[in-house]
Scaffold this active site. Structure first.
Site, mmCIF file in Angstrom:
data_model
loop_
_atom_site.group_PDB
_atom_site.id
_atom_site.type_symbol
_atom_site.label_atom_id
_atom_site.label_comp_id
_atom_site.label_asym_id
_atom_site.label_seq_id
_atom_site.Cartn_x
_atom_site.Cartn_y
_atom_site.Cartn_z
ATOM 1 C CB SER A 127 7.871 -0.671 -6.544
ATOM 2 O OG SER A 127 8.788 -0.159 -5.597
ATOM 3 C CG ASN A 128 7.087 -3.262 -0.835
ATOM 4 O OD1 ASN A 128 6.271 -4.146 -1.095
ATOM 5 N ND2 ASN A 128 7.795 -3.277 0.285
ATOM 6 C CG PHE A 154 13.191 5.941 4.005
ATOM 7 C CD1 PHE A 154 13.579 5.275 5.157
ATOM 8 C CD2 PHE A 154 12.718 7.243 4.125
ATOM 9 C CE1 PHE A 154 13.499 5.877 6.395
ATOM 10 C CE2 PHE A 154 12.630 7.857 5.362
ATOM 11 C CZ PHE A 154 13.026 7.181 6.498
ATOM 12 C CE LYS A 191 10.214 -4.006 3.470
ATOM 13 N NZ LYS A 191 9.620 -3.521 4.711
ATOM 14 C CB SER A 219 20.320 -2.894 7.272
ATOM 15 O OG SER A 219 19.943 -4.122 7.847
ATOM 16 C CE1 TYR A 226 17.685 -4.361 1.758
ATOM 17 C CE2 TYR A 226 18.472 -5.715 3.578
ATOM 18 C CZ TYR A 226 17.902 -4.543 3.119
ATOM 19 O OH TYR A 226 17.563 -3.548 4.007
ATOM 20 C CE LYS A 278 19.425 -1.059 2.589
ATOM 21 N NZ LYS A 278 18.848 0.240 2.207
ATOM 22 C CG LEU A 295 8.860 -12.787 14.889
ATOM 23 C CD1 LEU A 295 8.495 -14.254 14.721
ATOM 24 C CD2 LEU A 295 9.829 -12.596 16.055
HETATM 25 P P1 NAD Z 1 9.291 -0.360 2.243
HETATM 26 O O1 NAD Z 1 9.376 -1.298 1.098
HETATM 27 O O2 NAD Z 1 8.052 -0.339 3.049
HETATM 28 O O3 NAD Z 1 9.576 1.136 1.742
HETATM 29 C C1 NAD Z 1 10.423 1.421 0.656
HETATM 30 C C2 NAD Z 1 9.632 2.314 -0.286
HETATM 31 O O4 NAD Z 1 10.481 2.663 -1.381
HETATM 32 C C3 NAD Z 1 8.401 1.636 -0.857
HETATM 33 O O5 NAD Z 1 7.271 2.472 -0.659
HETATM 34 C C4 NAD Z 1 8.716 1.474 -2.350
HETATM 35 O O6 NAD Z 1 7.554 1.613 -3.138
HETATM 36 C C5 NAD Z 1 9.715 2.594 -2.560
HETATM 37 N N1 NAD Z 1 10.688 2.392 -3.640
HETATM 38 C C6 NAD Z 1 11.479 1.318 -3.884
HETATM 39 N N2 NAD Z 1 12.266 1.570 -4.939
HETATM 40 C C7 NAD Z 1 11.962 2.810 -5.381
HETATM 41 C C8 NAD Z 1 12.442 3.635 -6.422
HETATM 42 N N3 NAD Z 1 13.398 3.224 -7.263
HETATM 43 N N4 NAD Z 1 11.914 4.877 -6.588
HETATM 44 C C9 NAD Z 1 10.949 5.324 -5.746
HETATM 45 N N5 NAD Z 1 10.454 4.585 -4.737
HETATM 46 C C10 NAD Z 1 10.966 3.346 -4.542
HETATM 47 O O7 NAD Z 1 10.569 -0.639 3.158
HETATM 48 P P2 NAD Z 1 10.913 -0.082 4.619
HETATM 49 O O8 NAD Z 1 10.798 -1.220 5.568
HETATM 50 O O9 NAD Z 1 10.180 1.173 4.867
HETATM 51 O O10 NAD Z 1 12.459 0.195 4.427
HETATM 52 C C11 NAD Z 1 12.944 1.493 4.119
HETATM 53 C C12 NAD Z 1 14.444 1.446 4.016
HETATM 54 O O11 NAD Z 1 14.982 0.944 5.244
HETATM 55 C C13 NAD Z 1 14.981 0.525 2.924
HETATM 56 O O12 NAD Z 1 16.126 1.138 2.367
HETATM 57 C C14 NAD Z 1 15.353 -0.728 3.675
HETATM 58 O O13 NAD Z 1 16.368 -1.443 3.024
HETATM 59 C C15 NAD Z 1 15.845 -0.138 4.980
HETATM 60 N N6 NAD Z 1 15.775 -1.086 6.112
HETATM 61 C C16 NAD Z 1 14.591 -1.699 6.398
HETATM 62 C C17 NAD Z 1 14.538 -2.613 7.456
HETATM 63 C C18 NAD Z 1 13.269 -3.357 7.758
HETATM 64 O O14 NAD Z 1 13.355 -4.411 8.376
HETATM 65 N N7 NAD Z 1 12.089 -2.858 7.388
HETATM 66 C C19 NAD Z 1 15.681 -2.845 8.230
HETATM 67 C C20 NAD Z 1 16.861 -2.176 7.922
HETATM 68 C C21 NAD Z 1 16.903 -1.286 6.837
HETATM 69 C C1 WQD Z 2 13.448 -12.228 13.215
HETATM 70 C C2 WQD Z 2 13.547 -13.492 14.046
HETATM 71 C C3 WQD Z 2 13.812 -15.515 12.767
HETATM 72 C C4 WQD Z 2 9.857 -15.462 10.922
HETATM 73 C C5 WQD Z 2 15.652 -9.228 8.541
HETATM 74 C C6 WQD Z 2 16.460 -9.010 7.288
HETATM 75 C C7 WQD Z 2 17.657 -8.142 7.554
HETATM 76 C C8 WQD Z 2 17.246 -6.824 8.207
HETATM 77 C C9 WQD Z 2 16.496 -7.117 9.466
HETATM 78 C C10 WQD Z 2 16.701 -5.114 6.560
HETATM 79 C C11 WQD Z 2 14.608 -14.445 13.520
HETATM 80 C C12 WQD Z 2 12.508 -15.526 13.531
HETATM 81 C C13 WQD Z 2 10.966 -15.120 11.672
HETATM 82 C C14 WQD Z 2 9.132 -16.633 11.248
HETATM 83 C C15 WQD Z 2 10.639 -17.025 13.070
HETATM 84 N N1 WQD Z 2 16.369 -6.050 7.347
HETATM 85 N N2 WQD Z 2 11.346 -15.900 12.731
HETATM 86 N N3 WQD Z 2 9.552 -17.375 12.322
HETATM 87 O O1 WQD Z 2 16.207 -12.237 10.534
HETATM 88 O O2 WQD Z 2 16.577 -10.139 11.813
HETATM 89 O O3 WQD Z 2 16.391 -10.076 9.364
HETATM 90 O O4 WQD Z 2 15.365 -7.967 9.152
HETATM 91 O O5 WQD Z 2 17.760 -4.581 6.402
HETATM 92 O O6 WQD Z 2 18.326 -7.891 6.375
HETATM 93 O O7 WQD Z 2 16.862 -10.273 6.800
HETATM 94 O O8 WQD Z 2 14.343 -10.535 10.807
HETATM 95 O O9 WQD Z 2 11.902 -10.684 11.069
HETATM 96 O O10 WQD Z 2 13.052 -12.225 9.422
HETATM 97 O O11 WQD Z 2 13.346 -12.602 11.856
HETATM 98 O O12 WQD Z 2 10.987 -17.731 14.019
HETATM 99 O O13 WQD Z 2 8.161 -17.007 10.586
HETATM 100 O O14 WQD Z 2 12.308 -14.202 13.948
HETATM 101 O O15 WQD Z 2 14.420 -16.776 12.805
HETATM 102 O O16 WQD Z 2 15.206 -15.030 14.630
HETATM 103 P P1 WQD Z 2 15.925 -10.807 10.660
HETATM 104 P P2 WQD Z 2 13.078 -11.493 10.708
#
Ligand code: NAD
Ligand code: WQD
Length: 336
Positions: free
Chosen positions: A35-36, A81, A85, A125, A150, A154, A201
């Site tokens: 899906s992503n 994972f 998100k 997260s 979201y 978590k 970012l």
């Molecule tokens: P991502 O979207 O790249 O990866 C998630 C994957 O899960 C995708 O490939 C999607 O297709 C798959 N997916 C979603 N729902 C599904 C389902 N029901 N069944 C099977 N597959 C499914 O995201 P990511 O950045 O790799 O994040 C992975 C995990 O880490 C997530 O749980 C996210 O919330 C968490 N996380 C991400 C960040 C971030 O900034 N990237 C930060 C903190 C936590």
């Molecule tokens: C980083 C910094 C923005 C874009 C996200 C999710 C959070 C968690 C972590 C999953 C901030 C600044 C951004 C732009 C900018 N993910 N920025 N111009 O805010 O830490 O949070 O990632 O669990 O749930 O919300 O990350 O990458 O969006 O922003 O100035 O065009 O960059 O203000 O200070 P953030 P981010």
């Protein structure tokens, strides 16, 4: 060889973790509904590791599929994972987020119980901390009310895991609270694939440098931070992937009904402007950026205290912010 089921294993963090598991002598079994993400990631994983990957395309809310995977493979642990998100989207369609992110954990736990699978690493997260009152953030820092559905998923998933482990189901669980994952595999074969306009970012920076976006807007430069822009802890995705390997190695030494939380960050905070300058330095590109208004709901500053993961798991990050920017840029350029 220990087989680990990775739900969401074709995604950004999951795909990098699949590589690190192989490198550590564990076999990842990938489940993803794409899906992503997309199936090309599987070819890329093969190119990086020289290994064939077992891949199931499907939904991890589908308990019969989970059971089928567990009967076809001797699964010893799971990394969960799979989740949606996009913070903004979660405010528009919260039920979609609760159903997928919370629902899938419940189904997974039930199947793990039925199949006798003991070990789970859950993707949490730093969002659970919101704007912390004291920095850096330790695992004992109180969690705040979530700013978005979201973020709430978590928190709820963490709470479910705490309650479940208390009921003595015989499992061992680690929740990893990721700070801001950035970077890409140094081979440039896998990386983040944002769909549409990036909200985060670093992909916005690299797409701007590549000419896909006209300019980057820095969301505010009048905060109480060293240069006025917000502060985050940017962790290279390969280091983050390695934390999952260390988490499994540690779980294997624990008794039943075990639950722990670890921050995964570098322990350093960097401002938005510092990230931009690091990017410009390693890429040699001048980034077109402007200072804009604050983004509503933004955390002003947060970064991790990593003492616990350093001391307990023996995990330390190896990549610098500049490494992250270099790898993100090389990945962006590889996309053409
Ligand atoms: P991502 O979207 O790249 O990866 C998630 C994957 O899960 C995708 O490939 C999607 O297709 C798959 N997916 C979603 N729902 C599904 C389902 N029901 N069944 C099977 N597959 C499914 O995201 P990511 O950045 O790799 O994040 C992975 C995990 O880490 C997530 O749980 C996210 O919330 C968490 N996380 C991400 C960040 C971030 O900034 N990237 C930060 C903190 C936590
Ligand atoms: C980083 C910094 C923005 C874009 C996200 C999710 C959070 C968690 C972590 C999953 C901030 C600044 C951004 C732009 C900018 N993910 N920025 N111009 O805010 O830490 O949070 O990632 O669990 O749930 O919300 O990350 O990458 O969006 O922003 O100035 O065009 O960059 O203000 O200070 P953030 P981010």
């Amino acid at each position: 060889m220990k087989k680990i089921l990775i739900t969401g294993g074709a995604g950004y963090i999951g795909s990098h973790t699949a590589v690190e598991l192989w490198n550590a002598g564990m076999e990842p079994i990938i489940l993803d509904d794409l899906s992503n993400s997309n199936e090309e990631v599987l070819n890329r994983l093969r190119e990086i590791t020289g290994k064939e990957f077992v891949f199931y395309k499907g939904d991890c809310n589908d308990s019969s599929l989970l059971k089928k995977i567990c009967s076809e493979h001797q699964i010893e642990g799971v990394i969960h994972f799979a989740a949606f998100k996009a913070v903004g989207e979660s405010t528009q369609v919260p039920l979609k987020y609760y159903r997928n992110n919370v629902g899938s954990l419940l189904i997974l736990l039930e199947v793990m119980k039925e199949k006798g699978i003991r070990d789970l690493v859950f993707s949490s997260s730093c969002t659970v901390y919101g704007q912390p009152d004291i920095l850096p953030v330790t695992e004992a820092t109180p969690r705040k009310d979530a700013e978005s559905p979201y973020g709430n998923t978590k928190k709820i998933c963490e709470d479910i895991l705490v309650d479940y482990v208390k009921s003595k189901p015989g499992i061992r669980v680690i929740s990893l609270r990721y700070f801001n994952p950035v970077g890409a595999h140094p081979s440039s074969k896998i990386g983040e694939l944002p769909i549409g306009t990036p909200q985060n970012l670093v992909p916005f920076i690299t797409q701007t440098a590549a000419g896909i976006r006209e300019k980057l807007t820095v969301f505010g430069n009048d905060y109480d931070t060293p240069d006025g822009s917000c502060v985050r802890d940017y962790i290279h995705v390969v280091d983050l992937a390695d934390a999952h390997v260390k988490a499994f190695q540690y779980l294997a030494e624990q008794g039943s009904d075990f639950y722990e939380v670890f921050n995964v960050g570098t322990g350093n905070g960097n401002t938005v402007l510092e990230v931009i300058h690091a990017f410009e330095k390693v890429s040699g590109e001048k980034l077109n950026y402007v200072i804009g208004p604050r983004r509503p709901g933004d955390v002003v500053k947060t970064w991790a205290d990593t003492t616990k993961i350093n001391q307990v798991l023996g995990w330390y990050p190896k990549f610098s912010l500049e490494d992250s920017m270099r790898d993100s840029w090389n990945w962006q350029k590889s996309l053409g």
